[in-house]
Every structure is written in C-alpha cells, then in structure tokens.
Write a protein that holds these residues in place. Structure first.
Motif, mmCIF file in Angstrom:
data_model
loop_
_atom_site.group_PDB
_atom_site.id
_atom_site.type_symbol
_atom_site.label_atom_id
_atom_site.label_comp_id
_atom_site.label_asym_id
_atom_site.label_seq_id
_atom_site.Cartn_x
_atom_site.Cartn_y
_atom_site.Cartn_z
ATOM 1 N N ARG A 220 38.031 37.368 30.772
ATOM 2 C CA ARG A 220 37.895 37.983 30.478
ATOM 3 C C ARG A 220 38.552 39.150 31.780
ATOM 4 N NH1 ARG A 220 33.373 38.696 27.448
ATOM 5 N NH2 ARG A 220 34.269 38.752 25.674
ATOM 6 N N LEU A 221 37.414 38.983 32.769
ATOM 7 C CA LEU A 221 38.582 39.998 34.444
ATOM 8 C C LEU A 221 39.646 38.886 34.987
ATOM 9 C CD1 LEU A 221 34.816 39.638 35.404
ATOM 10 C CD2 LEU A 221 36.245 42.014 35.491
ATOM 11 N N TYR A 222 39.218 37.468 35.158
ATOM 12 C CA TYR A 222 40.261 37.072 35.186
ATOM 13 C C TYR A 222 41.896 36.921 34.969
ATOM 14 C CZ TYR A 222 37.677 34.290 38.791
ATOM 15 O OH TYR A 222 36.875 33.757 39.432
ATOM 16 N N ASN A 223 41.670 37.197 33.429
ATOM 17 C CA ASN A 223 42.728 36.969 32.218
ATOM 18 C C ASN A 223 43.709 38.993 33.018
ATOM 19 O OD1 ASN A 223 43.787 34.916 30.834
ATOM 20 N ND2 ASN A 223 42.086 34.360 31.062
ATOM 21 N N ARG A 224 42.671 39.869 32.719
ATOM 22 C CA ARG A 224 43.405 41.197 33.321
ATOM 23 C C ARG A 224 43.774 41.164 34.761
ATOM 24 N NH1 ARG A 224 41.205 46.413 30.665
ATOM 25 N NH2 ARG A 224 40.379 45.683 28.555
ATOM 26 N N GLY A 225 43.437 40.338 35.445
ATOM 27 C CA GLY A 225 43.454 39.878 37.165
ATOM 28 C C GLY A 225 45.057 39.560 36.885
ATOM 29 N N PHE A 226 45.103 38.810 36.595
ATOM 30 C CA PHE A 226 46.388 37.862 35.579
ATOM 31 C C PHE A 226 47.457 39.026 35.159
ATOM 32 C CE2 PHE A 226 47.779 33.353 34.054
ATOM 33 C CZ PHE A 226 49.055 33.840 34.213
ATOM 34 N N GLY A 227 47.530 39.541 34.184
ATOM 35 C CA GLY A 227 47.987 40.481 33.251
ATOM 36 C C GLY A 227 48.553 41.254 34.475
#
Length: 281
Positions: A220-227
């Motif tokens: 959740r955290l990493y992919n929100r950062g990705f986005g």
C-alpha cells in the motif's frame, strides 16, 4: 574517483554489518561511507567503532525518514560520485571498481550509472529489470533504477539538491516510496544523461518472498508513493493506466492459478498506484 556512499539506517544491525563487510573488501577503496543513524540506541555507533579503521566513515544522525536522512548525508558529501546503498543491501567486491571504470571510459560523458538488483543467488530482486544497456528516460526508469543501484556524479546531485521529504519510508505521509525515482527524474529533467548497465548488480533480498500482512502494508505505502511520483512528474494518462494495468493483469492470472495471496497483493498494488496518482494534496 572518490565515492560518497550515503546509507540511512534504522532498526538493523546484522544487515548493516553485512554491508560494512562488503565495503571493506571492495577492490576500489577510494570512498567515504556516510552513515546517517536514526536509531534511539547505540547499535550503529558500536558498529562504526569496529569498522572505522577498515573504511572511512562519516557518522551523522537525523530525524526519522529516509529522505530526511539522505538530505542530511548530502551535506557531508566530498566525493566525485554519490550513491545511496540501503542498510540491507550489499556490494560485490568489484562494484565500485566497475562503476569507476565505466565513468572514466565508455560512460565518461554520462552523469551517472544505474544497475539491477539481485538476491544472494544472482536472481532478480525488487521487481523487473531491463536486460539490455539503456539511456535512462522517463519511461524506462521504472525497470532501470532503485535507490541502491544509482550512482551519480556529484554535480548532477547538486543540480537537483534535495530529496522530497514527503516521499519515502518514514516520511509520515501516505507516500512510502518513490523518492529515489523522483530524484533521478530531476537529474534527467535538468539535462543530464544517465545510463543503465544490467551487468552492474547490487545485492538485496527479495522483499516479497512471502505475501503476509507486512507485505500488504508495504504494498500500500510503496505503490501510493509510486503513483505520487507519476503525478508529481506529470506522466500522461495512458502511461499511468499502463502501469496500473500490469498489476491488474497479474492479479487476474494469480487468481485463476489459485494463488489468492499474490492476487491480493497485486490488487493492492494496482489500486494504490491509482490512489497515489489521484491524490493531489
């Protein structure tokens, strides 16, 4: 060629010692290790005391947050090339020699070099990696770089200045990754050329060996950062959809194979990439 290696560390001892050991046996020994300690205890200081006669160490402290720590470390840089090893990665003995040779010969005109991540068995870790040498651009960067495989000349680093402290592990924001890609995009946008070399390999464990609660939280955290990085850098909508469609497809394939845990992780990745991209705050 002198390297400045900035490592931020929190909560790790054995892994950090492994990194120190790998640096002590580098065939290219002209480097400084800038250790930015975010622990409340003295575990890192004890390790620094043990290794300070083997490698040149600059010991600093910072507030919590990976990007904050790196910004503190950047103020102490005295080398020609800057790198950002994770505290749980390690270098093969010839990594610094390889980079130094490339940046003084075939890549002498480049502002930096990036490589791939592999585990201890030389298998790809931390995602997919391009298999051919490339000039890094806005679209292939996602398979050409992660923090600890990036080596940049100091003038390119100075041109960007700082990491975005709202991005990355420990930032306190919703965006738990992407700070290094965002920084590298800044280097490219400033007009510097960076090359990817797949034979440059840095070792790092595969974090998704098990799909458990920790993996889902990280996803959740990493992919929100990705986005968020996609949004900050104004990527076109079709590319955002493409990068979101990949984990959606992986989710469906995993579900059809009966791998529900992997399917769940892929769905988390896809939805949180879109949430990070859509969050304009």
């Amino acid at each position: 060629m002198k390297f400045s290696l900035i490592v931020a560390t929190l909560g790790r001892s054995a892994e950090l010692e492994r990194l120190f050991n790998s640096l002590a046996v580098q065939t290219h020994q002209d480097f400084e290790l800038i250790v930015v300690d975010q622990n409340a205890d003295d575990r890192v200081e004890t390790l620094v005391e043990r290794f300070k006669y083997l490698i040149q160490i600059v010991y600093l402290r910072s507030e919590r947050g990976l990007s904050r720590a790196r910004n503190v470390g950047l103020q102490a840089v005295r080398g020609d090339v800057v790198a950002f090893p994770d505290d749980d990665c390690w270098y093969r003995p010839d990594v610094l020699e390889f980079v130094a040779l490339k940046l003084t010969t075939t890549e002498a005109a480049s502002a930096g070099l990036t490589g791939a991540s592999v585990d201890g068995d030389d298998k790809p870790s931390q995602g997919r990696w391009a298999t051919s040498p490339l000039t890094v651009n806005r679209y292939n960067i996602w398979t050409c770089a992660t923090s600890y495989t990036i080596f940049l000349r100091t003038d390119a680093v100075r041109a960007v200045g700082r990491f975005d402290e709202q991005l990355g592990v420990g930032s306190g924001s919703r965006w738990g990754a992407g700070e290094e890609v965002n920084f590298l995009l800044g280097v490219i946008d400033a007009g510097f050329q960076v090359h990817y070399e797949p034979s440059l390999r840095v070792c790092h464990p595969e974090p998704l060996a098990v799909f458990d609660h920790k993996a889902y939280t990280r996803g959740r955290l990493y992919n929100r950062g990705f986005g968020r990085v996609l949004s900050l850098n104004r990527y076109p909508l079709h590319f955002v959809f493409y990068l979101t469609a990949r984990p959606v497809a992986a989710c469906l394939i995993s579900f059809l194979k009966g791998d529900v845990s992997r399917a769940r992780y892929c769905w988390i990745a896809a939805t949180n990439r879109m949430l990070g991209w859509a969050d304009r705050r």
